[in-house]
Design an enzyme around this catalytic site. Structure first.
Site, PDB file in Angstrom:
ATOM      1  CG  ASP A  45      -0.400  -0.093   2.516  1.00 37.40           C
ATOM      2  OD1 ASP A  45       0.842  -0.171   2.615  1.00 37.40           O
ATOM      3  OD2 ASP A  45      -1.157  -0.092   3.510  1.00 37.40           O
ATOM      4  CB  SER A  46       4.571   1.750  -0.185  1.00 38.23           C
ATOM      5  OG  SER A  46       4.776   0.637  -1.025  1.00 38.23           O
ATOM      6  CG  ASP A  84       0.278  -4.011   2.126  1.00 38.84           C
ATOM      7  OD1 ASP A  84       0.271  -4.732   3.146  1.00 38.84           O
ATOM      8  OD2 ASP A  84       1.125  -3.138   1.907  1.00 38.84           O
ATOM      9  CE  LYS A 112       3.154  -5.747   3.785  1.00 40.23           C
ATOM     10  NZ  LYS A 112       2.673  -4.582   4.564  1.00 40.23           N
ATOM     11  CD  GLU A 114       0.426  -1.445   8.101  1.00 35.71           C
ATOM     12  OE1 GLU A 114       0.061  -0.646   9.003  1.00 35.71           O
ATOM     13  OE2 GLU A 114       0.913  -1.061   7.024  1.00 35.71           O
ATOM     14  CD  GLU A 182       7.755  -0.029   7.639  1.00 33.53           C
ATOM     15  OE1 GLU A 182       6.829  -0.766   7.248  1.00 33.53           O
ATOM     16  OE2 GLU A 182       7.919   1.139   7.236  1.00 33.53           O
TER      17      GLU A 182
END
Ligand code: KIV
Length: 264
Positions: A45-46, A84, A112, A114, A182
């Site tokens: 999602d960057s 993501d 993925k 978070e 991260e």
């Protein structure tokens, strides 16, 4: 070209061989990365920042990730593709099932998500029980930017380091097959990598993790403004895109990247 699966990454961990991962968002770069030897790609999602020009990942939608996943899959049919779950796309179990199906139908092998809170652990358990392969992501979790206030290293103090360590164990126990760490101190990442059986991938987490990941724009020095401490421009050293990718892979594999200047 050989198909990359989670078993390949498990074997690498057992053999203590490191692997390099990059983000990818489109067909052409996915094809290039794959042909130069990158076996695992993240449709991160960057892309909210790198492709869309937002100042966080918050505006990214599940349709954005699905769209880019299908392009990346066409470019890299043999890669292991992680996609993501964007902000609030997995807040309820029903949402996470529906969105996992969307990303996997678009070509993802793994999703993925978070965080390490109890509801996230439960979501990982529910997804893996339903045959969705999951990658956890802890340490700095950019989707929490409005709670955190700024992007900063996590786990410097013992209390937070203990929480990150416990979350890592819970994520593995819930069935996740990969974990991304991260922006945490080297020492903590090293302990987590040694403790977990699943492969651990670092970004700003030192060079003791099983794999490394960078945002693709960072290895080419395209990122403007605040360049993260953990990033490295491989293009300026090599002068050629293909050589830059090969240099990144080789420095990850031989343990030269990240070096001390990229670590916390
Ligand atoms: O979205 C992304 O690119 C990521 C990496 C920074 C791990 O989550």
């Amino acid at each position: 070209m050989k198909l990359t699966t989670i078993s390949c990454l498990n074997d690498l961990k057992i053999k203590r061989k490191k692997f390099a991962v990059l983000t990818a968002y489109d067909f052409s770069f996915a094809k290039l990365f794959s042909s130069e030897g990158i076996e695992v790609l993240l449709v991160g999602d960057s892309l909210g920042m790198t492709l869309q020009g937002h100042n966080s990942t918050i505006p990214v939608t599940i349709n954005d990730i699905a769209y880019h996943t299908s392009s990346v899959r066409r470019g890299a049919p043999h890669a292991l593709i992680i996609s993501d779950f964007p902000f609030l796309s997995y807040a309820t179990p029903q949402q996470s099932f529906k969105n996992a199906a969307k990303l996997m139908r678009a070509g993802a092998n793994m999703v993925k998500l978070e965080g390490g809170r109890i509801w996230v652990i439960e979501t990982i358990r529910m997804l893996t029980e339903r045959s969705v392969s999951v990658c956890g992501h802890i340490g700095l979790t950019p989707q929490s930017i409005n709670i955190l206030g700024k992007y900063k290293v996590q786990g410097f103090d013992k209390k937070n380091a203990d929480i990150i360590f416990e979350n890592a164990q819970a994520i593995e126990s819930a069935g996740a097959q990969l974990l991304i760490l991260e922006c945490i101190p080297n020492k903590l990442a090293k302990i987590i990598t040694k403790t977990l059986k699943i492969p651990v991938i670092g970004i700003g987490a030192g060079n003791n993790t099983d794999g490394q990941i960078l945002v693709m724009y960072d290895i080419f020095g395209i990122t403007d403004g605040n360049i993260p401490k953990f990033a490295k421009n491989f293009l300026s050293e090599t002068g050629d895109i293909r050589a830059a990718i090969r240099q990144y892979i080789s420095e990850v594999k031989n343990g030269n990247f990240p070096s001390i200047e990229h670590c916390f």
